[in-house]
Write a protein that holds these residues in place. Structure first.
Motif, PDB file in Angstrom:
ATOM      1  N   ARG A 266     -41.438  39.562 -21.439  1.00 13.59           N
ATOM      2  CA  ARG A 266     -42.893  39.717 -21.102  1.00 13.59           C
ATOM      3  C   ARG A 266     -43.032  39.048 -19.609  1.00 13.59           C
ATOM      4  O   ARG A 266     -43.528  39.729 -18.640  1.00 13.59           O
ATOM      5  N   ILE A 267     -42.396  38.022 -19.399  1.00 12.32           N
ATOM      6  CA  ILE A 267     -42.369  37.420 -18.152  1.00 12.32           C
ATOM      7  C   ILE A 267     -41.573  38.087 -17.121  1.00 12.32           C
ATOM      8  O   ILE A 267     -42.135  38.258 -16.011  1.00 12.32           O
ATOM      9  N   ASN A 268     -40.552  38.563 -17.334  1.00 12.36           N
ATOM     10  CA  ASN A 268     -39.631  39.309 -16.258  1.00 12.36           C
ATOM     11  C   ASN A 268     -40.454  40.731 -16.139  1.00 12.36           C
ATOM     12  O   ASN A 268     -40.464  41.080 -14.791  1.00 12.36           O
ATOM     13  N   GLN A 269     -41.151  41.389 -17.146  1.00 12.07           N
ATOM     14  CA  GLN A 269     -41.866  42.558 -16.808  1.00 12.07           C
ATOM     15  C   GLN A 269     -43.249  42.136 -15.821  1.00 12.07           C
ATOM     16  O   GLN A 269     -43.354  42.894 -15.060  1.00 12.07           O
ATOM     17  N   ALA A 270     -43.722  40.991 -16.090  1.00  9.39           N
ATOM     18  CA  ALA A 270     -44.984  40.559 -15.395  1.00  9.39           C
ATOM     19  C   ALA A 270     -44.229  40.381 -13.987  1.00  9.39           C
ATOM     20  O   ALA A 270     -45.164  40.527 -12.792  1.00  9.39           O
ATOM     21  N   ALA A 271     -43.190  39.666 -13.582  1.00  8.91           N
ATOM     22  CA  ALA A 271     -42.651  39.299 -12.406  1.00  8.91           C
ATOM     23  C   ALA A 271     -42.524  40.992 -11.500  1.00  8.91           C
ATOM     24  O   ALA A 271     -42.865  41.162 -10.401  1.00  8.91           O
ATOM     25  N   ARG A 272     -41.933  41.825 -12.436  1.00  6.63           N
ATOM     26  CA  ARG A 272     -41.694  43.099 -11.496  1.00  6.63           C
ATOM     27  C   ARG A 272     -42.866  43.583 -11.218  1.00  6.63           C
ATOM     28  O   ARG A 272     -42.898  44.318 -10.134  1.00  6.63           O
ATOM     29  N   ASP A 273     -43.704  43.704 -12.328  1.00  8.10           N
ATOM     30  CA  ASP A 273     -45.252  44.302 -11.927  1.00  8.10           C
ATOM     31  C   ASP A 273     -45.995  43.739 -10.647  1.00  8.10           C
ATOM     32  O   ASP A 273     -46.485  44.480  -9.871  1.00  8.10           O
ATOM     33  N   GLU A 274     -45.952  42.408 -10.594  1.00  6.93           N
ATOM     34  CA  GLU A 274     -46.305  41.722  -9.576  1.00  6.93           C
ATOM     35  C   GLU A 274     -45.486  42.181  -8.175  1.00  6.93           C
ATOM     36  O   GLU A 274     -46.269  42.235  -6.933  1.00  6.93           O
TER      37      GLU A 274
END
Length: 293
Positions: A266-274
């Motif tokens: 979840r955190i890695n996906q949020a970082a990529r989205d940002e």
């Protein structure tokens, strides 16, 4: 960057009693537990600017008779020693000068008790130990969860009034866990744009049996992330985390039903989205939420 890194101190007051008969008929301007009359705030600042002040200490009050401007009478000021003792031993002071002296004393006492702590940690303990007074808390509760209104009040009161005992010691119902660590938050490969690099995962030593014994009781988790930003005087790119104000570090908490692998994903996906400019998704329900753009 030093203006961002420095702990900014505001003033509140609990001094409301006027006993000097020379000021009969006068009343204090600020109610007990409220902001001291001369304390500044960052309420009118834009969202990209930091929250100032971060904390408030006792700064005294002013008295008024309904006609003349407020006066700093002795009953409502802070007693201190006079710089020329051959003339007199004591004098009074107030406002943010007095509040800043209280803050400096607290920082010195923390360092005296724990000289191994980093400067970032001393600053964090001061802020982390702060609590809003009942008067401040009443205003925040009256916002009924409206983030914008709550954040405006935090730009007025900071995170509250620090407490030395809470900063240094764990009491019966208050545990503080300190983690001092380093990481490289971003990396650049060739001419490509900077990308996120390090994420630190901290496993909290939850007292599971004690927490389970609380049943449905409400408990509070407070997280204070303290680090010094790097200066970038040639740029005013405060709206981008890779520029001023430095790293823009954040934290997230694993939910009760997530596995560690799911949390990482979840955190890695949020970082990529940002990084790709996607809007941020929903997150944990914190009282204050995200303050700055």
């Amino acid at each position: 960057s030093q203006a961002w890194n420095a702990l900014t101190v505001g003033a509140f007051t609990e001094k409301v009693d006027i006993i000097d008969t020379d000021f009969a008929g006068y009343a204090p301007i600020a109610p007990v537990g409220e902001l001291s009359p001369r304390s500044r705030t960052s309420v009118v600042w834009d969202r990209q600017w930091p929250v100032k002040p971060e904390v408030v200490f006792e700064g005294g009050n002013l008295a008024h008779d309904g006609v003349l401007p407020g006066e700093p009478i002795d009953d409502l000021q802070i007693l201190t020693t006079f710089y020329r003792p051959e003339l007199r031993h004591f004098t009074t002071l107030g406002d943010t000068s007095a509040a800043t002296a209280h803050a400096a004393r607290m920082a010195g006492l923390i360092l005296s008790a724990r000289p191994e702590l980093w400067p970032e940690t001393v600053r964090a303990l001061i802020v982390h130990s702060a609590e809003w007074t009942p008067a401040m808390r009443a205003r925040i509760d009256a916002c009924n969860g409206a983030k914008g209104e709550i954040q405006a009040l935090v730009r007025r009161y900071g995170y509250g009034v620090p407490d030395l005992g809470r900063a240094l010691l764990s009491t019966v119902n208050d545990l503080t866990l300190i983690v001092e660590d380093e990481l490289q938050p971003f990396q650049r490969e060739g001419g490509a744009a900077a990308k996120t690099r390090d994420m630190k995962l901290h496993r909290l030593p939850w007292p599971k049996e004690q927490l389970a014994a609380l049943g449905a009781a409400q408990v509070e988790l407070r997280v204070t992330l303290s680090y010094f930003i790097e200066p970038n005087p040639g740029e005013r790119g405060w709206t981008r985390r890779h520029r001023y104000a430095s790293h823009g570090l954040r934290f997230r908490v694993k939910s009760a039903t997530e596995t560690v692998d799911e949390f990482r994903a979840r955190i890695n996906q949020a970082a990529r989205d940002e990084e790709e400019g996607a809007p941020a998704g929903g997150g944990e329900e914190w009282l204050l939420g995200t303050f700055r753009d």
